[in-house]
Design an enzyme around this catalytic site. Sequence first.
Site, PDB file in Angstrom:
ATOM      1  CE  LYS A  15      36.854   5.258  89.641  1.00 48.42           C
ATOM      2  NZ  LYS A  15      36.325   6.781  89.214  1.00 48.42           N
ATOM      3  CB  SER A  70      39.702   8.015  87.097  1.00 47.41           C
ATOM      4  OG  SER A  70      38.422   8.108  88.078  1.00 47.41           O
ATOM      5  CB  SER A  91      35.962  10.033  86.882  1.00 46.31           C
ATOM      6  OG  SER A  91      37.278  10.384  86.773  1.00 46.31           O
TER       7      SER A  91
END
Length: 494
Positions: A81, A156, A180
Amino acid sequence: MSPVLTDLTAAEIRRRVASREASCEELIRAHLDRLAAVEPAIGALLVTLEDRALDRARAQDRALAAGAEAGPLAGVPVVVKDLLNITGLATTCGSRILEGYRPPFTATAVARLEDAGAIVIGKANMDEFAMGSSTERSGFRPTRNPWDPTRVPGGSSGGSAAAVAAHMAPMALGSDTGGSIRQPAAFCGVVGLKPSYGRVSRYGLVAFASSLDQVGPLARTVDDIARVATVLCGQDPRDSTSAALDVPDFAAAVAREPEGLRIGVPWAVLEGVETETLARFREALGSLEAAGASVVEVELPHLPHAVATYYIVATAEASSNLARYDGVRYGHRAPGIIDLEEMYGRTRDEGFGPEVKRRVILGTFVLSSGYYDAYYLRAQKVRTLIRRDFERAFESCDAVATPTTPTAAFRMGEKTADPLQMYLEDIFTVPANLAGIPGLSLPCGLAGGLPVGLQLLGRPFDEETLLHCGAVFQRVTRHHELTPPEPSSTGQQA
Ligand code: GLN
């Protein structure tokens, strides 16, 4: 070049590399080819690190040929990420304000994976500063759900989850401040672990809400999650919040038999769950019971207040953490301005998207002297009550189970106009962050043709029980073997 290589688990990849059945280069090439074919339809990554990955693969092959021992993640392609730093490579955190920023250091989580032989092939898209539940709030572009490109992948860490679901990589790193990792894992049909607060170093993780943030893995099997967790967890002298605890043998936990496992279900708070999602949840409990676990009812009386509490604590901390993006130290700076305050203001106005602005304003408000007691202090008290709810629940069970989300993946655009609707998605995931406890999301079947997740929550630092329980579940079910339809190779990116 065989497409089959991209169907392998991390454990199998490592086995082939260690036994020289496959080279790291061949494995990385297979995943890069797969990525090139499916990425246009999904948009999971912000950048592909092709040259760096191939260089590292070849270097590892040379070292292995010279007699070096294969690391526990040797040759395993991984997606990271884009809020975890890697020296010299852009880290955007999904935000225009960080465009051009190149960190001079690598996050401990990434360094541990690379030291174990994993090879980073790309950096994953995400909601800006990890604020969101759909990856539609990326400052660059949205990511699509591999199961249905008209739907969100969750967020996210939507890019990380979509990449694993679409077999671009067998594992990914995400971060979880209020769900997330677990929510996108559920929406994309993969496994996601949010470790206990303090279990994984946050050094090199761009901060959102420091009392809630945790780094964690996504993969397609619990075995792989256990494998990467063993590498990832453990104290780091560079992060004072990382706990000085030994890392248990997670591989042993996944091999255990289910006898004696007690699963607690807070039925009273599951009212709003969509019918089919609830049906899959009940079936999942049935599978665990059939395997030898027992299911009891527990109460989490303060859970209905968790979303409100979370959005006060998280925004307060975010408003403080994001004060550093002022155009002086990082990334973007509004051009041509002489006045300092105007430069701060214009930089932040140009660099931050609407969700980040909304949260900075809300967070500043709840911390302001006139309202601090009424909101922030009150939220901290409710946070304590939520933590105590779990302590009480764990007196009668070893893991608490809920659906990971109240529904399967929603349509793109469906919730962007109404932030409150988006926030309510987080009802079952935020309590773990408020309480600091670990959470695991497992694929538990399809609702309306889309994956949904079974969430298991554990006592602080008891990832072992969650992995044990998750491994039992995957031994007796085949939900994790379901794969999304092949995306159109012509690309559907809007
Ligand atoms: N969806 C939650 C939010 O928008 C959680 C985000 C996260 O875990 N980073 O804040």
